[in-house]
Design a protein around this motif. Sequence first.
Motif, short mmCIF file in Angstrom:
data_model
loop_
_atom_site.label_atom_id
_atom_site.label_comp_id
_atom_site.label_asym_id
_atom_site.label_seq_id
_atom_site.Cartn_x
_atom_site.Cartn_y
_atom_site.Cartn_z
N UNK A 2 78.95 24.22 33.36
CA UNK A 2 77.55 23.88 33.11
C UNK A 2 77.39 23.06 31.81
N UNK A 3 76.30 22.35 31.73
CA UNK A 3 75.91 21.71 30.48
C UNK A 3 75.22 22.79 29.64
N UNK A 4 75.42 22.71 28.33
CA UNK A 4 74.88 23.75 27.46
C UNK A 4 73.76 23.23 26.57
N UNK A 95 73.55 29.29 12.14
CA UNK A 95 73.85 30.25 13.21
C UNK A 95 73.55 29.54 14.53
N UNK A 96 74.47 29.65 15.47
CA UNK A 96 74.29 28.94 16.72
C UNK A 96 74.55 29.79 17.95
N UNK A 97 73.87 29.43 19.02
CA UNK A 97 74.05 30.04 20.33
C UNK A 97 74.08 28.92 21.36
N UNK A 98 74.91 29.07 22.38
CA UNK A 98 74.94 28.12 23.49
C UNK A 98 74.68 28.86 24.78
N UNK A 99 73.86 28.24 25.62
CA UNK A 99 73.55 28.82 26.91
C UNK A 99 73.33 27.70 27.92
N UNK A 100 73.36 28.05 29.18
CA UNK A 100 73.20 27.09 30.27
C UNK A 100 71.92 26.28 30.08
N UNK A 101 72.05 24.97 30.05
CA UNK A 101 70.90 24.08 29.84
C UNK A 101 69.90 24.14 30.98
N UNK A 102 70.28 24.70 32.11
CA UNK A 102 69.39 24.78 33.25
C UNK A 102 68.23 25.74 33.06
N UNK A 125 67.05 22.80 19.18
CA UNK A 125 67.92 22.90 20.35
C UNK A 125 68.52 21.51 20.59
N UNK A 126 69.83 21.45 20.62
CA UNK A 126 70.55 20.23 20.95
C UNK A 126 71.23 20.42 22.30
N UNK A 127 71.97 19.43 22.71
CA UNK A 127 72.67 19.52 23.98
C UNK A 127 74.08 19.01 23.81
N UNK A 128 75.03 19.92 24.04
CA UNK A 128 76.45 19.57 24.01
C UNK A 128 76.86 18.89 22.71
#
Length: 153
Positions: A2-4, A95-102, A125-128
Amino acid sequence: MPEYSDIYVISDKRDEKTVEDFLNCFLPDREESADEYEIPQFSESPDVVYSKALELVKYCGANQRAEYAAYWRAVNQGKPEHAMVFYLKDGHVIYGLSTDAGDEAFANGLLAELKAFLGSEFGYIGHEASPNAADLPEFMREMENHQRCNVGG
């Protein structure tokens, strides 16, 4: 794969307890993403090598100028999928978290929760993309750039 969506919030809270509480709150079922942590990071001849992330967290908490990026991943298909801590040279921490961009609503909720958890107004919020900030002013510029890019769509 997935894209994050990557959620980043900056704080002056660099202590070991805050980092542990962050991980326990947002990524309780996790594993470290690295096998060792060399100081300085990526050094061919490090001063010290830690085998556990919590040793690194303790070191960075005690050394306000230390720079390091540490990563964890969720186990058991947990969400969010990743947690990150970026120690900056000016003593701040991203501090960062990544989750499914969907799931945009979930990502927005994580941003609000992380800001509240850290008592910080500064995040985006950024993307990838990892943050490129080395200090608070650079983070603020990144945050403004993301906000400008997200206006109107």
